[in-house]
Motif scaffolding. Structure first.
Motif, PDB file in Angstrom:
ATOM      1  N   CYS A 191       5.686  10.354   1.878  1.00 47.55           N
ATOM      2  CA  CYS A 191       4.833   9.299   1.363  1.00 47.55           C
ATOM      3  C   CYS A 191       4.904   8.119   2.317  1.00 47.55           C
ATOM      4  CB  CYS A 191       5.203   8.891  -0.058  1.00 47.55           C
ATOM      5  SG  CYS A 191       6.625   7.801  -0.182  1.00 47.55           S
TER       6      CYS A 191
ATOM      7  N   SER B 263      -4.059  12.993  -2.231  1.00 52.02           N
ATOM      8  CA  SER B 263      -3.401  12.409  -3.402  1.00 52.02           C
ATOM      9  C   SER B 263      -2.307  13.309  -3.944  1.00 52.02           C
ATOM     10  CB  SER B 263      -4.447  12.120  -4.497  1.00 52.02           C
ATOM     11  OG  SER B 263      -5.100  13.336  -4.869  1.00 52.02           O
ATOM     12  N   SER B 264      -2.522  14.613  -3.946  1.00 50.94           N
ATOM     13  CA  SER B 264      -1.509  15.515  -4.500  1.00 50.94           C
ATOM     14  C   SER B 264      -1.732  16.913  -3.963  1.00 50.94           C
ATOM     15  CB  SER B 264      -1.570  15.533  -6.039  1.00 50.94           C
ATOM     16  OG  SER B 264      -0.606  16.425  -6.551  1.00 50.94           O
TER      17      SER B 264
ATOM     18  N   SER C 183       0.780   5.609  -0.312  1.00 45.87           N
ATOM     19  CA  SER C 183      -0.112   6.761  -0.251  1.00 45.87           C
ATOM     20  C   SER C 183       0.683   7.999   0.117  1.00 45.87           C
ATOM     21  CB  SER C 183      -1.230   6.529   0.782  1.00 45.87           C
ATOM     22  OG  SER C 183      -0.662   6.368   2.078  1.00 45.87           O
ATOM     23  N   GLY C 184       0.093   9.185  -0.162  1.00 43.82           N
ATOM     24  CA  GLY C 184       0.711  10.443   0.207  1.00 43.82           C
ATOM     25  C   GLY C 184       0.427  10.797   1.643  1.00 43.82           C
TER      26      GLY C 184
ATOM     27  N   ARG D  88       6.668  12.345  -7.376  1.00 39.88           N
ATOM     28  CA  ARG D  88       5.951  11.124  -7.034  1.00 39.88           C
ATOM     29  C   ARG D  88       6.870  10.198  -6.243  1.00 39.88           C
ATOM     30  NH1 ARG D  88       5.306   7.211 -12.399  1.00 39.88           N
ATOM     31  NH2 ARG D  88       7.527   6.662 -12.594  1.00 39.88           N
TER      32      ARG D  88
ATOM     33  N   LYS E  12       4.480   0.095  -7.384  1.00 42.73           N
ATOM     34  CA  LYS E  12       3.372   1.033  -7.313  1.00 42.73           C
ATOM     35  C   LYS E  12       3.926   2.433  -7.091  1.00 42.73           C
ATOM     36  CE  LYS E  12      -0.087  -2.175  -5.463  1.00 42.73           C
ATOM     37  NZ  LYS E  12      -1.065  -2.439  -4.369  1.00 42.73           N
ATOM     38  N   SER E  13       3.197   3.434  -7.524  1.00 43.81           N
ATOM     39  CA  SER E  13       3.621   4.827  -7.347  1.00 43.81           C
ATOM     40  C   SER E  13       2.425   5.695  -7.025  1.00 43.81           C
ATOM     41  CB  SER E  13       4.299   5.345  -8.617  1.00 43.81           C
ATOM     42  OG  SER E  13       3.393   5.389  -9.697  1.00 43.81           O
ATOM     43  N   VAL E  14       2.709   6.855  -6.425  1.00 40.68           N
ATOM     44  CA  VAL E  14       1.679   7.822  -6.115  1.00 40.68           C
ATOM     45  C   VAL E  14       2.298   9.208  -6.265  1.00 40.68           C
ATOM     46  CG1 VAL E  14       2.209   7.737  -3.649  1.00 40.68           C
ATOM     47  CG2 VAL E  14      -0.016   8.597  -4.397  1.00 40.68           C
ATOM     48  N   GLU E  15       1.569  10.121  -6.919  1.00 37.07           N
ATOM     49  CA  GLU E  15       2.044  11.497  -7.076  1.00 37.07           C
ATOM     50  C   GLU E  15       1.751  12.248  -5.781  1.00 37.07           C
ATOM     51  OE1 GLU E  15       1.140  13.723 -10.478  1.00 37.07           O
ATOM     52  OE2 GLU E  15       1.507  12.079 -11.890  1.00 37.07           O
TER      53      GLU E  15
ATOM     54  N   SER F 233       0.860  -1.185   0.000  1.00 36.72           N
ATOM     55  CA  SER F 233       0.000   0.000   0.000  1.00 36.72           C
ATOM     56  C   SER F 233       0.896   1.235   0.000  1.00 36.72           C
ATOM     57  CB  SER F 233      -0.913  -0.005   1.232  1.00 36.72           C
ATOM     58  OG  SER F 233      -1.644   1.201   1.312  1.00 36.72           O
TER      59      SER F 233
END
Length: 864
Positions: free
Chosen positions: A154, A138-139, A132-133, A231, A251-254, A130
């Motif tokens: 993050c 999310s951003s 997440s920021g 990200r 997995k990645s998240v901005e 998992s």
């Protein structure tokens, strides 16, 4: 090993752990096979015991019914990586795909050897990763100023049942691609991205781990390159059965979008032009959107070129972030408002022309009360031109003295007139130039005679440098506005155009002088008409008839035209009717008298009559020559060679023209004997090392003389060639008193000269060598005693040469080398025989047992 060789099929060592929903690629390869290079592969799957056919590279009907849809959709496919390797690709793997996978290859071998299939276990686990920021957003968007710091967070956690490791990478996207900033690898190592190594080592970029599985990116000293989307990229890794690390998912998240507002430094004005002695006013403006507390540090620079760097430029003035200004007398720096700083240069000079730019740095306070520099910028250079205040004046050149003849003085005066707008800080210097005057339109460049620098130091040019150093050309300053050029003795090469250039110099603030203006005068032509010099010399014989032993006397009268105050030098020459060995050209220089009336004997070599010739000056243009106790050998043509001299520079005399008189002949009528000379040798061809005898025989004809009334000077010469085309070499001489003189020799041979009879002289060459060959002859000078008891010298007589040939004695030359060679050969031969005998006697002795041979007679054919 050859018997153990066979086909080998390989798959990865299992189990292979993969995450549900990801793409799986299982490689399979074959080696040590026969047949075609491209091999085929079959894949099968088993959950328990039975295998189900999945896909084949060569049989399209190989796939079983339950996998036909997935193979048709492309969810399961084969990807060939080479002729002997493929990969089984399963897209979106599910828990039902967990089991054993078998890769087999159809046989193409001549014999069945090795293994034809291999199995690998695949284990499918649930997705427990998992990412997440911070604060579940999310951003976010951050707007920062250049030099600020920011932090991004993050969170990454995994609940995988297997022992997996996380690999966290922070990336930024300012264009179309993502760039790695800093990573914390699955092995626990920090790895900066390309271009971030230096900032990572300096601590401006850090990656920290915190509570709740957070990963914080800290960026200090932000620049415009740090703007973009950020990200957090997290990948999950597991260690395989073979010990290698395998990435099982990513997995990645901005996290945020960061924009950096740049700080600009500009100078409010563009290119500036000011007049000398005015003030220069420039303002440096700092553009920034920073709203907090900050202080600016400003430095003003000056350079002669817009391309100079800060290290090459000159620092004019600076103000630190505490508003402390460095000290300067004529330059001031003031803080106009929050973002503007003014530079004021008072009383500008021409040397202040150039390029000005300012450098500004922004400082912000830290929590501990200290100040930290966050950004530094330099403005574009501004061109500043300082126009000089030029004085207004005219230049007039005139000639106060002009030459009418060569060597007359010349004086030119260069005056400054109509002077206006001059200050106390202006001084004048002069430069003198010469240009050759040509009647045609050809362009002739001027030549610098001399120039003065700002300190009135004279710097001579290339033309006439030596004459200037000798004082023949004088430069002076007669008054504050007049400069003069004086040529003490003007020559024809000085004729031409002269002009002067007056330069105005201005004093600067540092007490240096800079040229501000040049004014050139009109040229003045220095010229005088010249006529060719004329010189006439007449020789007169005072006594028309005389005999040998009397005094010969003649005078030389000289007349000249177009020569200023001439003086004359006289040389008496004689042209003998017979060849003189000391002077092959036939002309002898006897005595001379120079323009200062100094007498000198030239080529007069008769030691018995050193005082026998006299040359004296009767009048300014008349000279008399006397020769006492004349002899028959003095017969010939006598002339006066006269040179006219005119006064030159520095008290020197300059040669003007030469003249030659008419010849005066001395001829004696005599009825004395006639002498003849011949050379004789009994053996003109000899061998090396022998003695060569050469006889010089004198014969007389006519009136006979007693031997005591005759005497001879004999000289022997040799010409080392066959054709008499070289200079003769003196071997030896014998004068009439019996004194022998020998010349230096380079070889080992030697010569001797002796008188064997009143009329015969013998030359001997002892130990002749090959370089003694050539033509040999003798030269005889007869001396005859007259009835009054005076010895008279007769003309020299040269004998016809005889050729002396020197040969090499072959027998004597090779006698000793032959004897030595025969002796050495005999000794070597005897030594060889002795060595052979000793070797056969003691070293190579063998006992040979001779077998007895039976003696049988041949049997006849009839008996057989």
């Amino acid at each position: 090993l050859a018997f153990c060789r066979g086909r080998i099929v390989r798959v990865p060592k299992g189990p292979l752990i993969r995450v549900v929903g990801t793409e799986v690629a299982i490689p399979c390869s074959v080696s040590d096979y026969d047949g075609p290079s491209e091999q085929n592969f079959d894949w099968e799957f088993s959950r328990d015991t039975d295998f189900v056919r999945i896909v084949s590279t060569w049989d399209s009907t190989f796939t079983s019914e339950e996998y036909q849809k997935r193979v048709g959709r492309g969810d399961i496919k084969l990807r060939r990586s080479s002729n002997d390797a493929v990969e089984l690709v399963i897209r979106n793997i599910q828990p039902a795909d967990q089991g054993r996978y078998k890769c087999s290859t159809p046989s193409t071998d001549a014999t069945v050897q090795g293994n034809y299939d291999a199995e690998v276990q695949v284990k499918v686990i649930s997705d427990g990763l998992s990412v997440s920021g911070s604060k579940a957003r999310s951003s976010t968007s951050l707007r920062l100023s250049e030099g600020d710091s920011f932090k991004l967070r993050c969170s990454a956690i995994t609940t995988s049942p297997e022992h997996t490791h996380l690999h966290v990478t922070w990336q930024v996207k300012s264009g179309s691609s993502w760039r790695d900033i800093l990573s914390l690898t699955h092995e626990g190592k920090f790895q900066p991205g390309p271009g971030y190594e230096e900032r990572y080592r300096s601590g401006d970029i850090r990656l920290d781990t915190g509570a709740n599985d957070t990963y914080r990116l800290s960026v200090s000293q932000a620049s415009s390159a740090d703007g973009g989307a950020y990200r957090c990229l997290v990948s999950e890794w597991v260690r395989g059965a073979d010990g290698s690390w395998q990435k099982i998912q990513e997995k990645s998240v901005e996290i945020a979008t960061v924009s950096i507002q740049q700080t600009d430094v500009v100078i409010s004005t563009s290119n500036v032009s000011v007049t000398e002695r005015d003030s220069l006013d420039l303002t440096c403006n700092i553009t920034t959107d920073r709203s907090g507390i900050f202080q600016a540090e400003v430095m003003w620079y000056f350079s002669a070129s817009p391309d100079d760097t800060l290290s090459d430029a000159q620092l004019l003035l600076s103000m630190d972030h505490d508003s402390v200004v460095s000290d300067s007398t004529l330059i001031s720096l003031s803080h106009v408002d929050r973002n503007s700083y003014r530079l004021l240069v008072r009383d500008v000079d021409v040397e202040d022309s150039g390029y000005y730019f300012c450098e500004a740095a922004i400082w912000v306070p830290l929590h501990n009360g200290s100040w930290h520099k966050v950004v530094e910028r330099t403005s574009a250079p501004v061109s500043v031109v300082v126009t000089a205040l030029e004085p207004d004046y005219d230049v007039f050149l005139n000639a106060s003295k002009t030459p009418k003849f060569s060597d007359d003085p010349t004086e030119l005066n260069c005056r400054i007139t109509n002077v206006q707008d001059t200050e106390a800080n202006i001084r004048f210097t002069v430069s003198w130039y010469y240009r050759q005057h040509l009647p045609s339109d050809d362009v002739v460049t001027e030549e610098l005679l001399a120039t003065m620098d700002a300190d009135w130091t004279l710097l001579p040019g290339d033309r006439g440098r030596e004459r200037i150093q000798n004082g023949e050309i004088i430069f002076s300053k007669k008054s504050a506005d007049t400069f003069s050029l004086r040529i003490q003795w003007t020559s024809e090469s000085d004729r031409g155009d002269y002009f002067c250039v007056i330069s105005a110099w201005s004093r600067h603030r540092n007490n240096s002088w800079v040229k501000s203006k040049d004014v050139t005068s009109a040229p003045v032509n220095v010229f005088w008409a010249t006529q060719d010099y004329t010189l006439t010399v007449e020789a007169v014989k005072l006594k028309p008839f005389f005999v040998a032993g009397h005094t010969f006397e003649m005078t030389c009268k000289v007349s000249s035209e177009n020569i200023k105050t001439p003086r004359y030098s006289v040389l008496i020459t004689a042209e003998k009717p017979f060849t003189d060995q000391s002077n092959p050209n036939g002309t002898t220089r006897i005595i001379s008298l120079n323009q200062d009336s100094v007498v000198r004997l030239e080529d007069w070599t008769d030691q018995t009559r050193v005082d026998g010739v006299v040359l004296e000056k009767v009048q300014e243009n008349e000279f008399r020559y006397r020769m006492y106790q004349t002899q028959i050998s003095d017969a010939g043509l006598y002339r006066c060679v006269v040179t006219a001299w005119s006064p030159g520079g520095g008290g020197m005399w300059r040669e003007a023209v030469n003249g030659l008189s008419n010849p005066i002949q001395i001829d004696f009528q005599t009825s004395g004997p006639v002498f003849n000379v011949s050379v004789h040798s009994d053996s003109p061809t000899i061998y090396q090392g022998e003695v060569a005898d050469l006889l010089c025989i004198v014969t007389t004809e006519g009136m006979p003389l007693e031997p005591d009334d005759m005497s001879f000077d004999v000289s022997w010469f040799a010409v080392r060639s066959f054709a008499l085309d070289r200079e003769p070499v003196l071997l030896a001489s014998l004068d009439r008193r019996g004194i022998v003189t020998q010349s230096r020799r380079n070889g080992s041979s030697d010569v001797s000269l002796e008188r064997i009879s009143p009329l015969e002289f013998r030359l001997r060459v002892h130990g002749c060598e090959d370089h003694d060959f050539g033509n040999h002859y003798c030269v005889v000078t007869p001396w005859v005693r007259s009835a009054t008891g005076v010895w008279q010298r007769e003309p020299d007589i040269k004998a016809k040469p005889i050729f002396l040939s020197v040969k090499m004695d072959v027998l004597n030359a090779f006698k000793y080398p032959l004897l030595i060679g025969i002796g050495l050969a005999t000794v070597i031969g005897l030594l060889s025989c002795l060595i052979g005998y000793c070797s056969s006697r003691w070293c190579c002795k063998k006992e040979v047992q001779e077998t007895r041979r039976e003696r049988r007679r041949l049997m006849s054919m009839e008996m057989d």
